[in-house]
Design a protein around this motif. Sequence first.
Motif, mmCIF file in Angstrom:
data_model
loop_
_atom_site.group_PDB
_atom_site.id
_atom_site.type_symbol
_atom_site.label_atom_id
_atom_site.label_comp_id
_atom_site.label_asym_id
_atom_site.label_seq_id
_atom_site.Cartn_x
_atom_site.Cartn_y
_atom_site.Cartn_z
ATOM 1 N N THR A 1 0.978 -1.120 0.050
ATOM 2 C CA THR A 1 -0.088 0.044 -0.005
ATOM 3 C C THR A 1 0.901 1.271 -0.084
ATOM 4 O OG1 THR A 1 -0.204 -0.046 2.556
ATOM 5 C CG2 THR A 1 -1.988 -0.885 0.975
ATOM 6 N N HIS A 2 2.329 1.044 -0.211
ATOM 7 C CA HIS A 2 3.120 2.267 -0.078
ATOM 8 C C HIS A 2 4.308 2.086 -1.170
ATOM 9 C CE1 HIS A 2 1.352 2.783 3.838
ATOM 10 N NE2 HIS A 2 1.395 4.153 3.684
ATOM 11 N N ILE A 3 3.682 1.716 -2.307
ATOM 12 C CA ILE A 3 4.664 1.442 -3.514
ATOM 13 C C ILE A 3 4.910 2.846 -3.989
ATOM 14 C CG2 ILE A 3 5.268 0.457 -5.833
ATOM 15 C CD1 ILE A 3 3.099 -1.612 -4.826
ATOM 16 N N PRO A 4 6.430 3.007 -4.097
ATOM 17 C CA PRO A 4 6.685 4.532 -4.983
ATOM 18 C C PRO A 4 6.314 4.555 -6.165
ATOM 19 C CG PRO A 4 8.503 3.468 -3.695
ATOM 20 C CD PRO A 4 7.548 2.215 -3.483
ATOM 21 N N GLU A 5 5.950 5.725 -6.706
ATOM 22 C CA GLU A 5 5.411 5.910 -8.065
ATOM 23 C C GLU A 5 6.751 5.928 -9.061
ATOM 24 O OE1 GLU A 5 2.932 9.264 -8.961
ATOM 25 O OE2 GLU A 5 1.409 8.657 -7.398
ATOM 26 N N GLY A 6 7.965 6.084 -8.281
ATOM 27 C CA GLY A 6 9.233 6.258 -9.306
ATOM 28 C C GLY A 6 10.173 6.698 -8.347
ATOM 29 N N VAL A 7 11.458 6.826 -8.971
ATOM 30 C CA VAL A 7 12.426 7.345 -8.433
ATOM 31 C C VAL A 7 13.070 8.538 -9.530
ATOM 32 C CG1 VAL A 7 13.365 5.831 -6.647
ATOM 33 C CG2 VAL A 7 13.911 5.566 -8.847
ATOM 34 N N THR A 8 13.646 9.446 -8.871
ATOM 35 C CA THR A 8 14.399 10.481 -9.790
ATOM 36 C C THR A 8 16.069 10.562 -9.440
ATOM 37 O OG1 THR A 8 12.499 12.088 -9.982
ATOM 38 C CG2 THR A 8 14.546 12.914 -10.702
ATOM 39 N N VAL A 9 16.871 10.342 -10.700
ATOM 40 C CA VAL A 9 18.266 10.473 -10.543
ATOM 41 C C VAL A 9 18.826 11.479 -11.071
ATOM 42 C CG1 VAL A 9 20.178 9.140 -10.836
ATOM 43 C CG2 VAL A 9 18.142 7.956 -10.406
ATOM 44 N N SER A 10 19.868 12.253 -10.465
ATOM 45 C CA SER A 10 20.534 13.541 -11.150
ATOM 46 C C SER A 10 21.762 12.877 -11.779
ATOM 47 C CB SER A 10 20.977 14.307 -9.847
ATOM 48 O OG SER A 10 21.750 15.313 -10.441
ATOM 49 N N LYS B 1 22.849 1.106 -6.029
ATOM 50 C CA LYS B 1 23.043 1.370 -4.617
ATOM 51 C C LYS B 1 23.175 2.789 -4.391
ATOM 52 C CE LYS B 1 27.776 0.443 -5.038
ATOM 53 N NZ LYS B 1 28.978 -0.589 -4.418
ATOM 54 N N ASP B 2 23.443 3.600 -5.376
ATOM 55 C CA ASP B 2 23.540 5.105 -5.302
ATOM 56 C C ASP B 2 22.243 5.935 -5.589
ATOM 57 O OD1 ASP B 2 26.168 4.604 -5.424
ATOM 58 O OD2 ASP B 2 26.399 4.862 -7.927
ATOM 59 N N ILE B 3 21.215 5.233 -5.693
ATOM 60 C CA ILE B 3 19.896 5.780 -5.651
ATOM 61 C C ILE B 3 19.019 5.887 -4.426
ATOM 62 C CG2 ILE B 3 17.540 5.676 -6.723
ATOM 63 C CD1 ILE B 3 18.725 4.214 -9.273
ATOM 64 N N ALA B 4 18.722 6.941 -3.961
ATOM 65 C CA ALA B 4 18.045 7.216 -2.743
ATOM 66 C C ALA B 4 16.531 6.672 -2.890
ATOM 67 C CB ALA B 4 18.028 8.571 -2.214
ATOM 68 N N LEU B 5 16.188 5.812 -1.986
ATOM 69 C CA LEU B 5 14.919 4.854 -1.985
ATOM 70 C C LEU B 5 14.098 5.738 -0.945
ATOM 71 C CD1 LEU B 5 15.790 1.515 -2.722
ATOM 72 C CD2 LEU B 5 14.844 3.020 -4.470
ATOM 73 N N PRO B 6 12.644 5.690 -1.277
ATOM 74 C CA PRO B 6 11.898 6.288 -0.112
ATOM 75 C C PRO B 6 11.953 5.223 1.198
ATOM 76 C CG PRO B 6 10.745 6.275 -2.066
ATOM 77 C CD PRO B 6 11.964 5.320 -2.533
ATOM 78 N N GLY C 1 10.980 2.586 3.722
ATOM 79 C CA GLY C 1 10.231 1.390 3.774
ATOM 80 C C GLY C 1 10.521 0.691 2.414
ATOM 81 N N THR C 2 11.454 1.130 1.411
ATOM 82 C CA THR C 2 11.721 0.651 0.169
ATOM 83 C C THR C 2 13.077 0.077 0.305
ATOM 84 O OG1 THR C 2 9.895 1.918 -0.715
ATOM 85 C CG2 THR C 2 11.360 0.880 -2.219
ATOM 86 N N THR C 3 13.159 -1.101 -0.239
ATOM 87 C CA THR C 3 14.672 -1.338 -0.299
ATOM 88 C C THR C 3 14.890 -2.089 -1.885
ATOM 89 O OG1 THR C 3 13.896 -3.726 0.407
ATOM 90 C CG2 THR C 3 14.639 -2.381 1.852
ATOM 91 N N LEU C 4 16.074 -2.234 -2.196
ATOM 92 C CA LEU C 4 16.294 -3.000 -3.263
ATOM 93 C C LEU C 4 16.099 -4.385 -3.650
ATOM 94 C CD1 LEU C 4 19.996 -1.210 -4.321
ATOM 95 C CD2 LEU C 4 17.667 -0.693 -5.208
ATOM 96 N N ALA C 5 15.627 -4.545 -4.771
ATOM 97 C CA ALA C 5 15.384 -6.212 -4.985
ATOM 98 C C ALA C 5 16.347 -6.479 -6.328
ATOM 99 C CB ALA C 5 13.960 -6.438 -5.298
ATOM 100 N N VAL C 6 17.600 -5.860 -6.204
ATOM 101 C CA VAL C 6 18.432 -6.148 -7.471
ATOM 102 C C VAL C 6 19.904 -5.834 -6.485
ATOM 103 C CG1 VAL C 6 18.826 -3.716 -8.175
ATOM 104 C CG2 VAL C 6 19.146 -5.699 -9.672
ATOM 105 N N ASP C 7 20.944 -6.609 -7.261
ATOM 106 C CA ASP C 7 22.177 -6.415 -7.032
ATOM 107 C C ASP C 7 22.640 -4.889 -6.829
ATOM 108 O OD1 ASP C 7 25.113 -5.985 -6.710
ATOM 109 O OD2 ASP C 7 25.377 -7.998 -7.427
ATOM 110 N N GLY C 8 23.068 -4.577 -5.714
ATOM 111 C CA GLY C 8 23.360 -2.818 -5.673
ATOM 112 C C GLY C 8 24.329 -2.443 -6.593
ATOM 113 N N ASP C 9 25.336 -3.243 -7.236
ATOM 114 C CA ASP C 9 26.163 -2.963 -8.032
ATOM 115 C C ASP C 9 25.710 -2.793 -9.645
ATOM 116 O OD1 ASP C 9 28.210 -2.419 -6.304
ATOM 117 O OD2 ASP C 9 28.826 -4.326 -6.049
ATOM 118 N N ALA C 10 24.568 -3.201 -9.602
ATOM 119 C CA ALA C 10 23.808 -3.130 -11.216
ATOM 120 C C ALA C 10 23.791 -1.896 -11.605
ATOM 121 C CB ALA C 10 22.599 -3.998 -11.093
ATOM 122 N N VAL C 11 24.344 -1.557 -12.855
ATOM 123 C CA VAL C 11 24.254 -0.467 -13.496
ATOM 124 C C VAL C 11 22.815 -0.042 -14.036
ATOM 125 C CG1 VAL C 11 25.081 1.196 -15.382
ATOM 126 C CG2 VAL C 11 26.554 -0.589 -14.155
#
Length: 208
Positions: free
Chosen positions: A132-141, A154-159, A161-171
């Motif tokens: 019930t709290h899925i982010p609509e998206g993320v913005t990267v500078s 891993k460089d992307i700031a997530l809201p 309660g949200t965690t990565l479901a992919v390797d942090g070193d993924a481009v």
Amino acid sequence: MSEVKIPAALRTEFGKGAARRIRRADQVPAVIYGHGAEPKHVSVPGHELLLALRTANVLISLEIDGKSELVIPKAVQRDPIKGFLEHVDLLSVKRGEKVNVEIPVTAEGELAPGGNLLEHVLAALPVEAEATHIPEGVTVSVEGLEAGASVLAKDIALPKGTTLAVDGDAVVIQVVAAQAEEAPEEGEEEAEGAAEEAPADEAPADEA
């Protein structure tokens, strides 16, 4: 994320013929999966569903026979030419439950001068979030990034309660050097020069 309430009706007819009849009535055939239950076949108003799907991972409260069921879209089939909805797979979720979804990644800012190109290696970022709290998206500078630079998951700031479901070193995003125009080969240059220097054909003497 707010909920979108949409009425739905259970359906008992299946197959291509039944699906065509449902679509002719401005409805969309859909199937609800999840929680180990038997798949539930429903029809959903096409216009309302189309509007809801404009939001990625929209939370939908389906009103079925006087009861509400929370779902999120998992797979959407569209007509390849006209673009209308043909079929939708929905995942049943519960409040507080964690789900794996993909959220859109948007880049903002100007790259360093040089005409380099921005490549989205991952157009959507796999994450785990509360249903019930899925982010609509993320913005990267990408401001000032030069050729060869990249943004990792891993460089992307997530809201919260949200965690990565992919390797942090993924481009996720990388900057690719602009390709210079290829210079003509030596043989091509010589041929072009010869064509420019060749005199115009003279008229035959008997026609003078």
